[in-house]
Design a protein around this motif. Structure first.
Motif, short mmCIF file in Angstrom:
data_model
loop_
_atom_site.label_atom_id
_atom_site.label_comp_id
_atom_site.label_asym_id
_atom_site.label_seq_id
_atom_site.Cartn_x
_atom_site.Cartn_y
_atom_site.Cartn_z
N PHE A 74 -2.08 -10.84 -7.25
CA PHE A 74 -2.48 -10.49 -8.61
C PHE A 74 -2.02 -9.07 -8.93
O PHE A 74 -1.39 -8.82 -9.96
CB PHE A 74 -4.01 -10.60 -8.71
N CYS A 75 -2.32 -8.13 -8.03
CA CYS A 75 -1.84 -6.76 -8.20
C CYS A 75 -0.31 -6.71 -8.10
O CYS A 75 0.36 -5.93 -8.77
CB CYS A 75 -2.45 -5.84 -7.15
N GLY A 76 0.21 -7.59 -7.25
CA GLY A 76 1.66 -7.65 -7.03
C GLY A 76 2.45 -8.15 -8.23
O GLY A 76 3.68 -8.04 -8.25
N ALA A 77 1.75 -8.67 -9.24
CA ALA A 77 2.45 -9.08 -10.45
C ALA A 77 3.23 -7.91 -11.04
O ALA A 77 4.29 -8.08 -11.65
CB ALA A 77 1.46 -9.62 -11.49
N CYS A 78 2.70 -6.70 -10.85
CA CYS A 78 3.40 -5.50 -11.28
C CYS A 78 3.85 -4.63 -10.10
O CYS A 78 4.82 -3.89 -10.21
CB CYS A 78 2.53 -4.67 -12.22
N HIS A 79 3.13 -4.73 -8.99
CA HIS A 79 3.45 -3.89 -7.83
C HIS A 79 4.29 -4.64 -6.79
O HIS A 79 4.45 -4.17 -5.68
CB HIS A 79 2.16 -3.36 -7.20
N ARG A 80 4.77 -5.83 -7.15
CA ARG A 80 5.72 -6.65 -6.38
C ARG A 80 5.13 -7.29 -5.13
O ARG A 80 4.71 -6.62 -4.19
CB ARG A 80 6.95 -5.85 -6.00
N VAL A 96 14.51 2.69 1.14
CA VAL A 96 13.22 3.36 1.00
C VAL A 96 12.61 3.15 -0.38
O VAL A 96 11.41 3.37 -0.58
CB VAL A 96 13.38 4.87 1.31
N ASN A 97 13.39 2.69 -1.35
CA ASN A 97 12.85 2.42 -2.68
C ASN A 97 11.77 1.34 -2.63
O ASN A 97 10.93 1.24 -3.53
CB ASN A 97 13.96 1.99 -3.64
N GLY A 98 11.79 0.53 -1.57
CA GLY A 98 10.77 -0.50 -1.42
C GLY A 98 9.38 0.04 -1.24
O GLY A 98 8.39 -0.69 -1.40
N ILE A 99 9.25 1.32 -0.94
CA ILE A 99 7.94 1.93 -0.76
C ILE A 99 7.14 1.90 -2.07
O ILE A 99 5.91 1.98 -2.06
CB ILE A 99 8.08 3.38 -0.23
N ARG A 100 7.83 1.77 -3.18
CA ARG A 100 7.15 1.71 -4.48
C ARG A 100 6.36 0.42 -4.65
O ARG A 100 5.45 0.35 -5.47
CB ARG A 100 8.17 1.82 -5.62
N PHE A 101 6.72 -0.60 -3.88
CA PHE A 101 6.11 -1.92 -4.06
C PHE A 101 5.00 -2.11 -3.04
O PHE A 101 5.17 -2.73 -1.99
CB PHE A 101 7.19 -3.00 -3.94
N SER A 102 3.84 -1.55 -3.35
CA SER A 102 2.75 -1.46 -2.39
C SER A 102 2.19 -2.81 -1.96
O SER A 102 1.77 -2.97 -0.81
CB SER A 102 1.63 -0.58 -2.96
N ALA A 103 2.15 -3.80 -2.85
CA ALA A 103 1.63 -5.11 -2.47
C ALA A 103 2.52 -5.75 -1.41
O ALA A 103 2.04 -6.31 -0.41
CB ALA A 103 1.52 -6.01 -3.69
N TYR A 104 3.82 -5.68 -1.62
CA TYR A 104 4.79 -6.19 -0.63
C TYR A 104 4.66 -5.47 0.69
O TYR A 104 4.66 -6.09 1.77
CB TYR A 104 6.20 -6.05 -1.21
N ARG A 105 4.50 -4.16 0.65
CA ARG A 105 4.38 -3.39 1.89
C ARG A 105 3.08 -3.75 2.62
O ARG A 105 3.07 -3.87 3.85
CB ARG A 105 4.42 -1.89 1.59
N LEU A 106 2.00 -3.92 1.87
CA LEU A 106 0.72 -4.28 2.49
C LEU A 106 0.83 -5.62 3.21
O LEU A 106 0.32 -5.78 4.32
CB LEU A 106 -0.37 -4.34 1.43
N GLU A 107 1.51 -6.57 2.58
CA GLU A 107 1.63 -7.89 3.17
C GLU A 107 2.55 -7.92 4.38
O GLU A 107 2.61 -8.92 5.09
CB GLU A 107 2.10 -8.89 2.11
N ARG A 108 3.26 -6.83 4.63
CA ARG A 108 4.08 -6.72 5.84
C ARG A 108 3.24 -6.32 7.04
O ARG A 108 3.67 -6.46 8.18
CB ARG A 108 5.18 -5.67 5.65
N SER A 109 2.07 -5.79 6.81
CA SER A 109 1.23 -5.26 7.87
C SER A 109 0.86 -6.35 8.88
O SER A 109 0.63 -7.50 8.50
CB SER A 109 -0.05 -4.66 7.29
N LEU A 110 0.76 -5.98 10.15
CA LEU A 110 0.42 -6.92 11.20
C LEU A 110 -0.98 -7.50 11.00
O LEU A 110 -1.26 -8.63 11.39
CB LEU A 110 0.50 -6.24 12.57
N CYS A 111 -1.86 -6.72 10.38
CA CYS A 111 -3.23 -7.19 10.18
C CYS A 111 -3.37 -8.09 8.95
O CYS A 111 -4.47 -8.57 8.66
CB CYS A 111 -4.19 -6.01 10.09
#
Length: 393
Positions: free
Chosen positions: A266-272, A287-302
């Protein structure tokens, strides 16, 4: 801003990559007897589903009540939300605080001289090159100006993203992220990058409220920034029923009812989301991918296939309040999942850090420099990070 176009061959390649990612997740989910409905989906698919989703433009403008109407009953929340970066995600150029604080800005690039200046009730862009002059009004200021602010102009039916943006860290103009640093070849190319209808619609969809109504892109009548209805959906019927004292007033959409994986999307609709990045962004995102916090969060091992309410965006960030920048304040969030240093984990907890007992995010969510934006950003890819470790896509 989003890329202006994607070649068919690139799109096919990215869809193949995304399919492989989803296939991998399906296999993983199958082995864990997980619910396959938790797999990542594109935002473009989400907005086609029934019900509300950010950037959806099916509702009529008459179905929107406006944040002021919401504030009549939810005053404290509305006042706090009005101070958030989301609420200030866009403004009419003449109303932009940045342009009021800096009524005249100039930039020199090779033989091109730029100036952004307030003239009466407008803000004008003026470009001079070898005696030739182009002048046009800035229509919109995108971004609240804390990290940067980019401007939109219009020629005919086409919006242009300005070649120059304002960056508070240098208190000056510089080349907008995503634009070439090579000198322009003409006055029109010096203005900026033309936006496709799809790109413009997505830009306004994430920076304004109700820019697309009844399925029609209508940015001229959009509400600047993301107000209450940007996340809770059109609420005119709810407001009307409450004013009439009806007990069966329709309730606006509440994102808190979403399952964890849907909440992040839902947040990723704008934050990717992960799917959006896999399919719709450049292969050399870096490194531009750092702007897309939802995508980065979903990469986390947890981050699991079904998600966890303790590791969603809103578990750490209250969308109704300004962003908290004190890293230590997030320690309590981390300790909901991890034991304290030296203690055995409790039920539904993971092992604690063996290095430190506080400032968890400063190590496990490091900041990286985003040179194009003259800033540093926190990486939401939560992991064990070794000293000097570079950004990992």
């Amino acid at each position: 801003m989003f890329p202006t176009a994607i070649a068919l061959s690139q799109l096919a390649k990215r869809r193949l990559i995304a399919s492989l990612i989803l296939l991998f997740l399906i296999c993983a989910a199958s082995s864990q007897n997980a619910d396959h409905s938790t797999l990542p989906r594109l935002t473009s698919e989400r907005v086609s589903d029934p019900g509300w989703w950010p950037t959806k433009g099916a509702a009529a403008r008459s179905e929107y009540a406006g944040s002021a109407a919401c504030a009549a009953c939810h005053r404290n929340i509305a006042e706090s939300q009005a101070e958030t970066p989301m609420f200030k995600a866009a403004s009419r150029a003449e109303d932009a605080a940045t342009m009021k604080q800096h009524p005249y800005l100039q930039f020199i690039e090779s033989d091109f001289r730029y100036a952004l200046a307030r003239q009466d009730d407008r803000v004008m862009l003026r470009i001079e090159n070898n005696g030739h002059v182009l002048s046009a009004p800035l229509l919109w200021a995108m971004g609240n100006g804390e990290v940067g602010q980019t401007y939109l102009l219009k020629k005919g039916d086409t919006y242009y993203e300005s070649r120059l943006s304002y960056f508070p860290s240098i208190s000056d103009l510089d080349i907008s992220p995503g634009h070439s640093h090579k000198s322009p070849t003409s006055l029109i190319s010096a203005v900026g990058m033309p936006q496709t209808p799809v790109t413009a619609q997505r830009c306004f969809g994430c920076h304004t409220t109700a820019s697309t109504v009844s399925g029609v892109f209508d940015p001229e009548n959009a509400t600047p920034g993301i107000g209450c209805e940007g996340c809770h959906g059109p609420s005119a019927n709810h407001v009307k029923a409450e004013e009439q004292g009806k007990s069966d007033a329709p309730i606006p959409f509440n994102p808190r009812t979403l399952a964890p994986h849907n909440s992040v999307d839902f947040c990723g609709a704008c934050h990717r989301t992960t799917a959006d990045v896999a399919v719709e962004t450049s292969d050399n995102l870096g490194v531009n991918g750092i702007r897309f916090s939802a995508y980065r969060l979903e990469r986390s091992l947890c981050w699991g296939a079904s998600g966890d309410v303790r590791i969603t965006c809103t578990a750490c960030h209250d969308p109704h309040k300004p962003l908290v920048t004190d890293m230590a304040s997030y320690d309590s969030k981390c300790l909901q999942c991890h034991a304290k240093t030296g203690q055995l984990p409790k039920a539904n907890q993971a092992q604690g850090c063996t290095v430190a007992a506080n400032d968890c995010a400063s190590c496990h969510m490091p900041k990286y420099e985003l040179k194009a934006a003259h800033t540093t950003m926190t990486d939401h890819f939560i992991r064990i990070v070794h000293p000097g470790e570079e950004y990992r896509r």
